[in-house]
Design a protein around this motif. Structure first.
Motif, PDB file in Angstrom:
ATOM      1  N   TYR A 185       0.823  -1.210   0.000  1.00  0.00           N
ATOM      2  CA  TYR A 185       0.000   0.000   0.000  1.00  0.00           C
ATOM      3  C   TYR A 185       0.863   1.270   0.000  1.00  0.00           C
ATOM      4  CZ  TYR A 185      -3.289  -3.516   1.751  1.00  0.00           C
ATOM      5  OH  TYR A 185      -4.046  -4.642   1.921  1.00  0.00           O
ATOM      6  N   TYR A 198      -3.956  -3.139  -7.928  1.00  0.00           N
ATOM      7  CA  TYR A 198      -3.631  -4.152  -6.924  1.00  0.00           C
ATOM      8  C   TYR A 198      -4.777  -5.151  -6.762  1.00  0.00           C
ATOM      9  CZ  TYR A 198      -3.027  -6.246  -2.317  1.00  0.00           C
ATOM     10  OH  TYR A 198      -2.943  -7.136  -1.277  1.00  0.00           O
ATOM     11  N   THR A 203       3.519   1.717  -1.726  1.00  0.00           N
ATOM     12  CA  THR A 203       4.117   1.939  -3.036  1.00  0.00           C
ATOM     13  C   THR A 203       3.182   2.774  -3.899  1.00  0.00           C
ATOM     14  OG1 THR A 203       3.174  -0.066  -4.009  1.00  0.00           O
ATOM     15  CG2 THR A 203       5.270  -0.294  -2.815  1.00  0.00           C
ATOM     16  N   ARG A 204       3.553   2.952  -5.167  1.00  0.00           N
ATOM     17  CA  ARG A 204       2.750   3.753  -6.094  1.00  0.00           C
ATOM     18  C   ARG A 204       1.686   2.915  -6.801  1.00  0.00           C
ATOM     19  NH1 ARG A 204       6.833   7.160  -9.741  1.00  0.00           N
ATOM     20  NH2 ARG A 204       4.823   8.045 -10.401  1.00  0.00           N
ATOM     21  N   VAL A 205       1.530   1.662  -6.387  1.00  0.00           N
ATOM     22  CA  VAL A 205       0.496   0.804  -6.976  1.00  0.00           C
ATOM     23  C   VAL A 205      -0.881   1.349  -6.599  1.00  0.00           C
ATOM     24  CG1 VAL A 205      -0.504  -1.517  -6.974  1.00  0.00           C
ATOM     25  CG2 VAL A 205       1.975  -1.220  -6.887  1.00  0.00           C
ATOM     26  N   THR A 206      -1.769   1.429  -7.582  1.00  0.00           N
ATOM     27  CA  THR A 206      -3.118   1.934  -7.302  1.00  0.00           C
ATOM     28  C   THR A 206      -3.998   0.818  -6.735  1.00  0.00           C
ATOM     29  OG1 THR A 206      -3.989   1.406  -9.502  1.00  0.00           O
ATOM     30  CG2 THR A 206      -2.906   3.547  -9.219  1.00  0.00           C
TER      31      THR A 206
END
Length: 279
Positions: A91, A100, A93-96
């Motif tokens: 969460y 995810y 990180t830049r992952v949306t």
């Protein structure tokens, strides 16, 4: 990023023991349904063991049983990071949230869909065995396998995946997901009972979740010859049933997106248990 996450999840799931156990088990079950007289799914008297109607009907039955395997794939997506405490790292990180959540779901569903190929593969292998009476077998019809897999089985696997993925998102518990599977099967039994009541057949076939009601209604009065050579057209209540439950499935996925907490400040279930023990 979505495709990378989906690819990672797909590779992860296909390397797990449950994937290969499911493939081996369902290959053997489908193989035995054709190659052995001791395994019979539904009423197949006076019909070829590899008739299109038999393959379709058996695939629907296997797809219902397969919900236990599908749940292990998709529910594990949510519970796994929550149990290990790895979620907060992702969460941060830049992952949306979309990439995810639905990347994970897509990879798990594709793994479940791939493993279900074991069923048509088992049917086909069983029909090749030399000890099977040739008079009880019809010609190989690729359309029957494709129809059963893509039109009958995969939509049901998608529906069950979406529902139990959402249930896992809400409860964060594998146990409650399997309780949901049992409830789903009970719901199917209720609709099957409604199909026997005069005047309720069409309504029940439309709303029955796994599509066996619509298939059974279309083929109820078929002769043995028709069951050996024909498949119901993709239309009418069969198509509307699939579209209805696909819409419901996407509704469940939307609900899972709404309810999923994608934030670093939320403690994992393991962390919450540790906090309670320390209190």
């Amino acid at each position: 990023m979505f495709f990378k996450i989906a690819g990672f999840e797909f590779r992860y799931q296909t390397r797990q023991p449950i994937f290969w156990v499911a493939v081996i088990l369902f290959v053997l079950l489908a193989f035995g349904a054709v190659a052995s007289d001791n395994i019979q799914l539904g009423n197949t008297s006076n019909v070829h063991k590899n008739a299109p109607w038999v393959i379709a009907q058996s695939s629907l039955i296997f797809a219902v049983i397969y919900m236990f395997v599908t749940t292990a794939f998709v529910a594990n997506v949510v519970v796994r990071d929550d149990d290990t405490g790895f979620g907060p790292m992702i969460y941060a990180t830049r992952v949306t949230k979309f990439d995810y959540l639905f990347g994970r779901f897509t990879g798990a569903y594709l793994a479940a869909a791939l493993s279900f190929v074991a069923v048509p593969l088992g049917f086909w292998q069983g029909s090749l065995m030399p000890w099977v009476d040739r008079e009880r077998l019809g010609p190989f019809m690729a359309s029957a396998y494709l129809y059963a897999y893509f039109f009958l089985a995969l939509p049901l696997l998608f529906t069950s995946s979406a529902i139990f993925f959402t249930l896992a998102t809400v409860t964060r518990s594998m146990m409650w997901c399997y309780v949901g599977v049992v409830g789903f099967i009970i719901l199917r039994a209720i609709f099957s009972l409604a199909l026997t009541r005069q005047g309720l057949e069409t309504v029940a076939s439309l709303w029955e979740p796994n599509g066996s009601g619509a298939f059974g209604l279309a083929t109820r009065y078929w002769t043995a010859s028709e069951r050996n050579t024909l498949l119901p057209a993709i239309g009418g209540y069969r198509l509307w049933n699939k579209l209805l439950w696909l819409a419901i499935s996407f509704g469940f996925l939307g609900l899972s997106y709404r309810l999923f907490h994608f934030e670093t400040g939320k403690a994992s279930r393991g962390q919450r248990k540790a906090a309670k023990l320390a209190a």
